[in-house]
Design a protein around this motif. Sequence first.
Motif, mmCIF file in Angstrom:
data_model
loop_
_atom_site.group_PDB
_atom_site.id
_atom_site.type_symbol
_atom_site.label_atom_id
_atom_site.label_comp_id
_atom_site.label_asym_id
_atom_site.label_seq_id
_atom_site.Cartn_x
_atom_site.Cartn_y
_atom_site.Cartn_z
ATOM 1 N N GLY A 107 0.871 -1.153 0.253
ATOM 2 C CA GLY A 107 -0.130 0.162 0.134
ATOM 3 C C GLY A 107 0.015 0.968 -0.080
ATOM 4 O O GLY A 107 0.479 2.232 0.446
ATOM 5 N N GLY A 108 2.017 1.451 -0.410
ATOM 6 C CA GLY A 108 2.949 2.323 -0.325
ATOM 7 C C GLY A 108 4.389 2.344 0.371
ATOM 8 O O GLY A 108 4.135 1.500 1.172
ATOM 9 N N MET A 109 5.683 2.528 0.122
ATOM 10 C CA MET A 109 6.613 2.266 0.740
ATOM 11 C C MET A 109 6.812 2.640 1.989
ATOM 12 O O MET A 109 7.558 2.480 2.616
ATOM 13 C CB MET A 109 7.962 3.413 -0.389
ATOM 14 C CG MET A 109 7.825 2.605 -1.379
ATOM 15 S SD MET A 109 8.832 1.539 -1.449
ATOM 16 C CE MET A 109 9.248 0.980 -2.950
ATOM 17 N N GLY A 110 5.708 3.367 2.588
ATOM 18 C CA GLY A 110 5.492 4.626 3.467
ATOM 19 C C GLY A 110 4.945 3.056 4.605
ATOM 20 O O GLY A 110 4.831 2.895 5.885
ATOM 21 N N ASN A 111 4.795 2.261 3.675
ATOM 22 C CA ASN A 111 3.785 0.820 4.488
ATOM 23 C C ASN A 111 5.245 0.181 4.295
ATOM 24 O O ASN A 111 5.046 -0.389 5.731
ATOM 25 C CB ASN A 111 3.024 0.281 4.435
ATOM 26 C CG ASN A 111 1.826 1.654 4.248
ATOM 27 O OD1 ASN A 111 1.809 2.142 4.961
ATOM 28 N ND2 ASN A 111 0.577 1.130 3.373
ATOM 29 N N MET A 112 6.185 -0.024 4.651
ATOM 30 C CA MET A 112 7.223 -1.455 4.894
ATOM 31 C C MET A 112 7.920 -0.969 5.412
ATOM 32 O O MET A 112 7.916 -0.262 6.281
ATOM 33 C CB MET A 112 8.268 -0.526 3.653
ATOM 34 C CG MET A 112 7.466 -0.736 1.748
ATOM 35 S SD MET A 112 7.481 -2.565 0.988
ATOM 36 C CE MET A 112 8.624 -2.812 1.009
ATOM 37 N N GLU A 113 8.025 -2.329 6.325
ATOM 38 C CA GLU A 113 8.360 -2.632 7.697
ATOM 39 C C GLU A 113 10.651 -2.535 7.609
ATOM 40 O O GLU A 113 11.212 -2.654 8.579
ATOM 41 C CB GLU A 113 8.658 -3.707 7.944
ATOM 42 C CG GLU A 113 6.805 -3.559 9.124
ATOM 43 C CD GLU A 113 6.082 -4.551 9.318
ATOM 44 O OE1 GLU A 113 6.983 -5.998 9.576
ATOM 45 O OE2 GLU A 113 4.950 -4.846 9.793
ATOM 46 N N TYR A 114 10.655 -2.137 6.409
ATOM 47 C CA TYR A 114 12.425 -2.600 6.233
ATOM 48 C C TYR A 114 12.393 -1.605 4.591
ATOM 49 O O TYR A 114 11.974 -1.209 4.186
ATOM 50 C CB TYR A 114 12.498 -3.832 5.263
ATOM 51 C CG TYR A 114 11.646 -4.306 4.282
ATOM 52 C CD1 TYR A 114 12.535 -4.602 3.098
ATOM 53 C CD2 TYR A 114 10.954 -5.439 4.781
ATOM 54 C CE1 TYR A 114 11.578 -5.087 2.463
ATOM 55 C CE2 TYR A 114 10.223 -5.977 3.989
ATOM 56 C CZ TYR A 114 10.596 -5.837 2.447
ATOM 57 O OH TYR A 114 9.254 -6.233 1.198
ATOM 58 N N THR A 115 14.073 -0.990 4.570
ATOM 59 C CA THR A 115 14.294 -0.774 3.182
ATOM 60 C C THR A 115 14.926 -1.410 1.957
ATOM 61 O O THR A 115 15.256 -2.713 2.315
ATOM 62 C CB THR A 115 15.217 0.073 4.070
ATOM 63 O OG1 THR A 115 17.096 -0.361 4.268
ATOM 64 C CG2 THR A 115 14.676 1.626 5.270
ATOM 65 N N ARG A 116 15.821 -0.966 0.902
ATOM 66 C CA ARG A 116 15.663 -1.937 0.114
ATOM 67 C C ARG A 116 17.129 -1.772 0.405
ATOM 68 O O ARG A 116 17.227 -2.883 0.148
ATOM 69 C CB ARG A 116 16.179 -0.626 -1.133
ATOM 70 C CG ARG A 116 16.984 -1.967 -1.987
ATOM 71 C CD ARG A 116 17.363 -0.430 -3.564
ATOM 72 N NE ARG A 116 16.318 0.430 -4.102
ATOM 73 C CZ ARG A 116 16.287 1.610 -4.270
ATOM 74 N NH1 ARG A 116 17.359 0.825 -6.133
ATOM 75 N NH2 ARG A 116 15.878 2.361 -5.287
ATOM 76 N N GLU A 117 17.790 -1.915 1.357
ATOM 77 C CA GLU A 117 19.641 -2.287 1.894
ATOM 78 C C GLU A 117 18.803 -3.242 2.948
ATOM 79 O O GLU A 117 19.947 -4.248 2.753
ATOM 80 C CB GLU A 117 20.070 -0.986 2.645
ATOM 81 C CG GLU A 117 19.998 0.294 2.138
ATOM 82 C CD GLU A 117 21.941 -0.431 1.011
ATOM 83 O OE1 GLU A 117 22.791 -1.695 1.051
ATOM 84 O OE2 GLU A 117 22.129 0.012 0.002
ATOM 85 N N ASP A 118 17.921 -3.048 3.621
ATOM 86 C CA ASP A 118 17.727 -4.439 4.529
ATOM 87 C C ASP A 118 17.641 -5.555 3.046
ATOM 88 O O ASP A 118 17.678 -6.648 3.651
ATOM 89 C CB ASP A 118 16.060 -4.425 4.976
ATOM 90 C CG ASP A 118 16.138 -3.446 6.575
ATOM 91 O OD1 ASP A 118 18.090 -2.900 7.018
ATOM 92 O OD2 ASP A 118 15.839 -2.231 6.361
ATOM 93 N N LEU A 119 16.329 -5.363 2.515
ATOM 94 C CA LEU A 119 16.424 -6.922 1.302
ATOM 95 C C LEU A 119 17.767 -7.079 0.891
ATOM 96 O O LEU A 119 17.526 -8.500 0.571
ATOM 97 C CB LEU A 119 15.274 -6.010 0.612
ATOM 98 C CG LEU A 119 14.635 -6.947 -0.429
ATOM 99 C CD1 LEU A 119 14.074 -8.470 0.598
ATOM 100 C CD2 LEU A 119 13.479 -6.367 -1.398
#
Length: 196
Positions: free
Chosen positions: A158-170
């Motif tokens: 539902g949007g990047m603001g709802n993510m619990e991690y960053t691209r670096e974490d992934l």
Amino acid sequence: MDCSKLAENGTPELGMEFNSEEDAYKFYNKYAFKMGFSVRKDYLNKDKDGVTTSRRYSCCKEGVKCKYEGDVMPKRTRAPTKTGCGAKMVIVLFRGTMKYRVHDLVLEHNHELHIAQCAHMMPSQRKVSVAQGFQAEISEDAGLSLKQNHELMGKEAGGMGNMEYTREDLKRYLRTRRERSLKYGEAGSMLNYFQE
């Protein structure tokens, strides 16, 4: 104190007991989320059998940044990441009960704490769940780049603001998975997976 009493007020106290080191970390991290700071796992002492005898969890802003000779005129100034914050919780293993007890505790911070809306993105709160990791692995195997993979998962959330991690974490999660498969080999990784 017993772990069952921890949920009542949620504030650490001297003498609290935990069944494991991981229980103590989860409790302190939950408290940190509520207050608005990030936790760092600091020093660790083990006995000759490899059992953790003491551990310190501290605020991520503990310590001070070292000054280097080459930093005379930095190109860009940044907000300080280390402020010498003394907030910490130290647990010690008591052999009689084989439980970890809070031995030393400092709750005061010397910096501003994060607001509740941003607390889920603090380093100790970010994590890639098992389901998200599995989805990332499938997307990577299908040929999606890391950026495409992260954007797809952001749209599903539902949007990047709802993510619990960053691209670096992934990226870190996928790199760890690759390193693990190289370390044990394909058959060894499967065997290790089923043993866990």
